[in-house]
Motif scaffolding. Structure first.
Motif, mmCIF file in Angstrom:
data_model
loop_
_atom_site.group_PDB
_atom_site.id
_atom_site.type_symbol
_atom_site.label_atom_id
_atom_site.label_comp_id
_atom_site.label_asym_id
_atom_site.label_seq_id
_atom_site.Cartn_x
_atom_site.Cartn_y
_atom_site.Cartn_z
ATOM 1 N N ASN A 101 0.836 -1.192 0.000
ATOM 2 C CA ASN A 101 0.000 0.000 0.000
ATOM 3 C C ASN A 101 0.879 1.253 0.000
ATOM 4 O O ASN A 101 1.527 1.562 0.997
ATOM 5 N N LYS A 102 0.862 1.977 -1.119
ATOM 6 C CA LYS A 102 1.707 3.175 -1.235
ATOM 7 C C LYS A 102 1.348 4.257 -0.217
ATOM 8 O O LYS A 102 2.142 5.145 0.043
ATOM 9 N N GLU A 136 15.969 -0.126 0.036
ATOM 10 C CA GLU A 136 16.006 1.337 -0.090
ATOM 11 C C GLU A 136 14.644 2.009 0.099
ATOM 12 O O GLU A 136 14.560 3.230 0.188
ATOM 13 N N PHE A 137 13.560 1.235 0.182
ATOM 14 C CA PHE A 137 12.229 1.816 0.380
ATOM 15 C C PHE A 137 11.818 1.869 1.853
ATOM 16 O O PHE A 137 10.693 2.220 2.179
ATOM 17 N N ILE A 138 12.737 1.489 2.745
ATOM 18 C CA ILE A 138 12.430 1.452 4.177
ATOM 19 C C ILE A 138 13.507 2.179 4.969
ATOM 20 O O ILE A 138 14.699 1.939 4.789
ATOM 21 N N LYS A 139 13.065 3.024 5.882
ATOM 22 C CA LYS A 139 13.941 3.582 6.910
ATOM 23 C C LYS A 139 13.485 2.904 8.198
ATOM 24 O O LYS A 139 12.331 3.048 8.607
ATOM 25 N N PHE A 140 14.371 2.133 8.823
ATOM 26 C CA PHE A 140 13.995 1.351 9.995
ATOM 27 C C PHE A 140 14.694 1.880 11.231
ATOM 28 O O PHE A 140 15.914 1.996 11.262
ATOM 29 N N ASP A 141 13.912 2.187 12.260
ATOM 30 C CA ASP A 141 14.441 2.655 13.544
ATOM 31 C C ASP A 141 14.540 1.456 14.478
ATOM 32 O O ASP A 141 13.525 0.944 14.956
ATOM 33 N N LYS A 151 9.174 6.713 -0.676
ATOM 34 C CA LYS A 151 8.640 6.587 -2.039
ATOM 35 C C LYS A 151 9.684 7.122 -3.012
ATOM 36 O O LYS A 151 10.337 8.118 -2.753
ATOM 37 N N ASN A 152 9.811 6.437 -4.141
ATOM 38 C CA ASN A 152 10.757 6.840 -5.169
ATOM 39 C C ASN A 152 9.984 6.912 -6.482
ATOM 40 O O ASN A 152 9.965 5.957 -7.252
ATOM 41 N N GLY A 153 9.282 8.020 -6.689
ATOM 42 C CA GLY A 153 8.446 8.150 -7.875
ATOM 43 C C GLY A 153 7.317 7.122 -7.815
ATOM 44 O O GLY A 153 6.629 6.987 -6.825
ATOM 45 N N PHE A 156 7.685 1.402 -5.570
ATOM 46 C CA PHE A 156 7.374 1.162 -4.156
ATOM 47 C C PHE A 156 7.402 -0.346 -3.932
ATOM 48 O O PHE A 156 6.533 -1.071 -4.408
ATOM 49 N N ASP A 157 8.410 -0.817 -3.256
ATOM 50 C CA ASP A 157 8.532 -2.249 -2.979
ATOM 51 C C ASP A 157 9.360 -2.452 -1.712
ATOM 52 O O ASP A 157 10.484 -2.934 -1.757
ATOM 53 N N PRO A 158 8.814 -2.074 -0.544
ATOM 54 C CA PRO A 158 9.585 -2.199 0.690
ATOM 55 C C PRO A 158 9.656 -3.641 1.188
ATOM 56 O O PRO A 158 8.625 -4.311 1.341
ATOM 57 N N TYR A 159 10.874 -4.116 1.411
ATOM 58 C CA TYR A 159 11.040 -5.476 1.937
ATOM 59 C C TYR A 159 12.323 -5.585 2.744
ATOM 60 O O TYR A 159 13.217 -4.748 2.661
ATOM 61 N N PHE A 160 12.357 -6.665 3.544
ATOM 62 C CA PHE A 160 13.534 -7.004 4.340
ATOM 63 C C PHE A 160 14.142 -8.279 3.776
ATOM 64 O O PHE A 160 13.438 -9.273 3.584
#
Length: 178
Positions: A101-102, A136-141, A151-153, A156-160
């Motif tokens: 979900n963007k 690169e789609f996630i900033k993890f604290d 988001k990069n344009g 959007f594909d955030p994964y670990f």
């Protein structure tokens, strides 16, 4: 006539006793598949579809054929999301896609647990970056367990992805001889 009455009584007695025995038999529970499970304890506020990719010795890279999808209803409190890999498949690597979900708000990952046949390995929030690398789609604290999405344009594909340190733990959960 006495023989007929005796015969009828025996038949009736047999019928009643067999009915009684049927009532006493406990219902048989459905046997559930013994699957390798990945359970994620997270807080996700908006509806989403999460995906677990897995590899086994038959493939060298993640592909769409080896995935488990899990539609999630957003909630303001934490929930457990279980990904059950098909019965008979024991993964040697996993990739966890945390959002499709963007418009997803930041999510909190409390823990990730791997389990199979009673063997369990639980990764607490403080150790997630020890075993996983966000893309690169996630900033993890690490301190709070909060994953914020970048988001990069249109992309959007955030994964670990897993780190090598997790492989011996996966093997232990699988029950492989080390």
């Amino acid at each position: 006539m006495k023989k007929q009455l005796l015969f009828i009584n025996i038949v009736l007695l047999t019928l009643f006793s067999s009915c009684k025995n049927k009532e006493e038999v406990a219902p048989v529970e459905e046997v559930k598949a013994n699957t390798f499970d990945v359970v994620v304890d997270l807080k996700i506020e908006k509806d989403d579809e999460l995906i677990l990719f897995y590899k086994d010795p038959s493939i060298a890279y993640f592909d769409d054929k080896k995935t488990v999808y899990n539609g999630v209803k957003g909630k303001s409190e934490s929930q457990l999301i279980t990904f059950s890999i098909p019965e008979g498949v024991l993964p040697n690597d996993i990739r966890f896609d945390v959002s499709s979900n963007k418009d997803q708000a930041p999510i909190t990952i409390n823990s990730i647990t791997l389990s199979f046949e009673g063997r369990v390995f639980k990764i607490e929030q403080r150790d997630i970056l020890k075993y996983f690398t966000p893309n690169e789609f996630i900033k993890f604290d690490e301190a709070t367990g909060v994953a914020t999405f970048i988001k990069n344009g249109e992309n959007f594909d955030p994964y670990f992805l897993t780190k090598p340190l997790i492989y011996p733990e996966i093997e232990k959960v699988r029950g492989a001889k080390m």
